[in-house]
Design a protein around this motif. Sequence first.
Motif, PDB file in Angstrom:
ATOM      1  N   UNK A 284      30.375  37.112  38.028  1.00 33.95           N
ATOM      2  CA  UNK A 284      30.596  37.563  36.693  1.00 33.95           C
ATOM      3  C   UNK A 284      30.668  39.012  36.448  1.00 33.95           C
ATOM      4  N   UNK A 285      29.824  39.970  37.396  1.00 34.64           N
ATOM      5  CA  UNK A 285      29.940  41.401  37.209  1.00 34.64           C
ATOM      6  C   UNK A 285      30.913  41.968  38.501  1.00 34.64           C
ATOM      7  N   UNK A 286      31.820  41.034  39.106  1.00 33.89           N
ATOM      8  CA  UNK A 286      32.475  41.728  39.958  1.00 33.89           C
ATOM      9  C   UNK A 286      33.824  42.204  39.133  1.00 33.89           C
ATOM     10  N   UNK A 287      34.146  43.405  39.798  1.00 33.20           N
ATOM     11  CA  UNK A 287      35.474  43.718  39.264  1.00 33.20           C
ATOM     12  C   UNK A 287      36.665  42.811  39.605  1.00 33.20           C
ATOM     13  N   UNK A 288      37.220  42.715  38.804  1.00 29.36           N
ATOM     14  CA  UNK A 288      38.425  41.481  38.678  1.00 29.36           C
ATOM     15  C   UNK A 288      39.398  41.860  40.140  1.00 29.36           C
ATOM     16  N   UNK A 289      39.549  42.834  40.261  1.00 30.03           N
ATOM     17  CA  UNK A 289      40.751  43.593  41.404  1.00 30.03           C
ATOM     18  C   UNK A 289      40.127  42.906  42.783  1.00 30.03           C
ATOM     19  N   UNK A 290      38.804  42.688  42.798  1.00 28.41           N
ATOM     20  CA  UNK A 290      38.204  42.371  44.088  1.00 28.41           C
ATOM     21  C   UNK A 290      37.946  40.808  44.101  1.00 28.41           C
ATOM     22  N   UNK A 291      38.291  40.354  43.084  1.00 30.75           N
ATOM     23  CA  UNK A 291      38.189  38.752  43.272  1.00 30.75           C
ATOM     24  C   UNK A 291      39.382  37.888  43.811  1.00 30.75           C
ATOM     25  N   UNK A 292      39.170  36.700  44.418  1.00 34.84           N
ATOM     26  CA  UNK A 292      40.345  35.972  44.779  1.00 34.84           C
ATOM     27  C   UNK A 292      41.058  35.533  43.665  1.00 34.84           C
ATOM     28  N   UNK A 293      42.401  35.104  44.000  1.00 37.88           N
ATOM     29  CA  UNK A 293      42.998  34.534  42.703  1.00 37.88           C
ATOM     30  C   UNK A 293      42.737  33.281  41.971  1.00 37.88           C
ATOM     31  N   UNK A 294      42.189  32.435  42.835  1.00 36.77           N
ATOM     32  CA  UNK A 294      41.637  31.189  42.447  1.00 36.77           C
ATOM     33  C   UNK A 294      40.213  31.641  41.302  1.00 36.77           C
ATOM     34  N   UNK A 295      39.687  32.615  41.648  1.00 39.86           N
ATOM     35  CA  UNK A 295      38.481  33.260  40.607  1.00 39.86           C
ATOM     36  C   UNK A 295      39.134  33.831  39.617  1.00 39.86           C
ATOM     37  N   UNK A 296      40.028  34.691  39.840  1.00 34.60           N
ATOM     38  CA  UNK A 296      40.618  35.324  38.551  1.00 34.60           C
ATOM     39  C   UNK A 296      41.454  34.424  37.901  1.00 34.60           C
ATOM     40  N   UNK A 297      41.881  33.153  38.240  1.00 36.15           N
ATOM     41  CA  UNK A 297      42.442  32.175  37.216  1.00 36.15           C
ATOM     42  C   UNK A 297      41.371  31.576  36.400  1.00 36.15           C
ATOM     43  N   UNK A 298      40.210  31.307  36.780  1.00 41.28           N
ATOM     44  CA  UNK A 298      39.366  30.898  36.155  1.00 41.28           C
ATOM     45  C   UNK A 298      38.764  32.005  35.070  1.00 41.28           C
ATOM     46  N   UNK A 299      38.462  33.030  35.409  1.00 41.70           N
ATOM     47  CA  UNK A 299      38.106  34.270  34.521  1.00 41.70           C
ATOM     48  C   UNK A 299      39.308  34.210  33.335  1.00 41.70           C
ATOM     49  N   UNK A 300      40.530  34.043  33.718  1.00 41.65           N
ATOM     50  CA  UNK A 300      41.690  34.307  32.596  1.00 41.65           C
ATOM     51  C   UNK A 300      41.381  32.971  31.737  1.00 41.65           C
ATOM     52  N   UNK A 301      41.098  31.719  32.145  1.00 45.65           N
ATOM     53  CA  UNK A 301      40.930  30.523  31.586  1.00 45.65           C
ATOM     54  C   UNK A 301      39.813  30.767  30.643  1.00 45.65           C
TER      55      UNK A 301
END
Lengths: 398, 218
Positions: free
Chosen positions: B139-156
């Motif tokens: 939750x507190x990770x920089x988005x630029x350092x997250x995997x695409x799958x993780x980013x997809x869930x953040x965007x959702x």
Amino acid sequence: MTDSKLLGRLLRRNISPGQIAAFAASSLVGLVIILTSVKFYTDITSTSSADGSTDYLVISHGISGVGSITGGAEGFTVEEIERMKNQPWVKRLGIFTTAGFSVSAGIDLGDNSLSTALFLESLPDEFVDAEPSQWHFTPGTTDVVPIVISKDYLALYNFGFASSRGLPQISDTMSGLLPINLTVSGNGLRHVFRARIVGFSNRLNTIAVPQSFMDWANSVYAGGETEISPSRVIVETDNPGDPAIKAYLADNGYDLGGDKAFAGRASMIAGVLTAIIAGVGAVITLLSFGLLLLSVWLLLYKNRHTTELLMLEGFSASQICGYYSRLIAAVNAALLVIAIAAMTAISATWTGPLESAGISGSSPMKAIAAGAAVSIIMTFGAIIAIRRTIDRSFSPRR
Amino acid sequence: MIQTISIHGLIPEVFADENAGLQSDIWLSDRTITIDRGSRVLVESSSGKGKSSLISFIYGRRTDYNGTIAFDGNDIRLLDKARWTALRRRALAWLPQEMLLFPELTARENVEIKMSLTGWRPAEWIEEAFERLGIADRIDAQVGRMSVGQQQRVAIIRAMAQPSDFILLDEPVSHLDTESNRAVAAFIEEEAGSTGAGIIVTSVGNPLLLNYTTTYAL
């Protein structure tokens, strides 16, 4: 974390301190030059000069040469006076009345008596810098005629005449005690009045008596003679350095009394010089404004992805502009404050010399207003540019 | 509030010249396609048929189309900027295929910036949502350092951080396994249920696991 903090973090990316510094430095130079030159100009054209005489100009009708030989007086016609009254630089105009009778004055100084033929003039009371309580004459009831003479005449007497003849020098205060006898003759009459000097004038290069005395004396001693057209007028003006005055006098062949003509010329030259310097300041400011616009466009171009995305998220163009607008307003406000401080410091260097030249400083408000106007125009110009750029990037892509 | 989205004779400008062999339920449809609030619509096709374009047209991001899209009968080409801004805060939730998160912010901040705009849901909702979608530890990770799958869930989660009448999801689970797909589907269904929103989902064959009322082939 609040909305504006996160927004600020996103929007301040790509802000280049170097670009801000370059804009700030150039803008500051321009602002300081503009402020300082405006301050200098308002200082040197300040009407509150130390001796309070720059507000008044004594204008005389030119002498063509023939008139001086034949003895005929040339004067202002009624039309000429009316025309001059309508000039924009004339606040009030007063006409000198010359005496149509002979006058001689005698001073009894104990062992030495002094007697001389002399001339008298009068002008409307409001133009005479004498105590109003002493400046009146009522025929029959007042037995002492008040006189105001030019300060130059006193100096001429003290340093030119008295010292060479071994006569006592007279101070301002002593002069009021001098017993003067005015002998007035004409129209077959002759009368001696007692007179007293009530003041020395910087603005009048004449020997002046109250208008009421002159009117009465002219009617009695000049009796029936046709009225002489006035050859001198006094004008009250806000800005004796106004180049329009000089041009008007030259066009009509009028002469200006005293050294104000020089003051006018000098202040005109100084005015032109400061205008040139202010112009340089304006050009620098304009260039710095160009630099600001370029920096803004570059920043918005670099951040266009972020601003577009923010607007897709539902942020309005005003919310995004607001951040940049506040930033630019803050920088410009800081620059204005620094420029005002610099102007104050710089103007302190010429206050001394100007004061010794008889010119007291002016209020800095005009200079500050000019700087604030420039600053506000730059700020709004930049904000409008930002707003337009961001508005454009809002429009859906085609 | 938007009750229906209607589409008529729509075609992306890039397809307009080569529409000869076009086989589509939506592009250049003679009848008006009406999508109601509360419905679950799946738009399926292979790549390059214009799924993302369709979502972008409806969201007002792009206008390079012929034909008409209308919200409650009002042509969306006529909406002004202020109206779009209001709709994006209150009526249209959007998940772009490329996610479009702010890489310099943390996952939490990406959601917070949307919530600051909508004032929707209490602050603790964010952590619950991250928990449900299995990315609470990021939750507190920089988005630029997250995997695409993780980013997809953040965007959702970000897309759900607002009230909506329609939820537009462009390939929402393209980078997720079946388990995550189910979790996301349940989460979205629940959020949509609370507002009665309609859902439009695109897919290339791995759809979000919802019970669709209508499926269109693009």
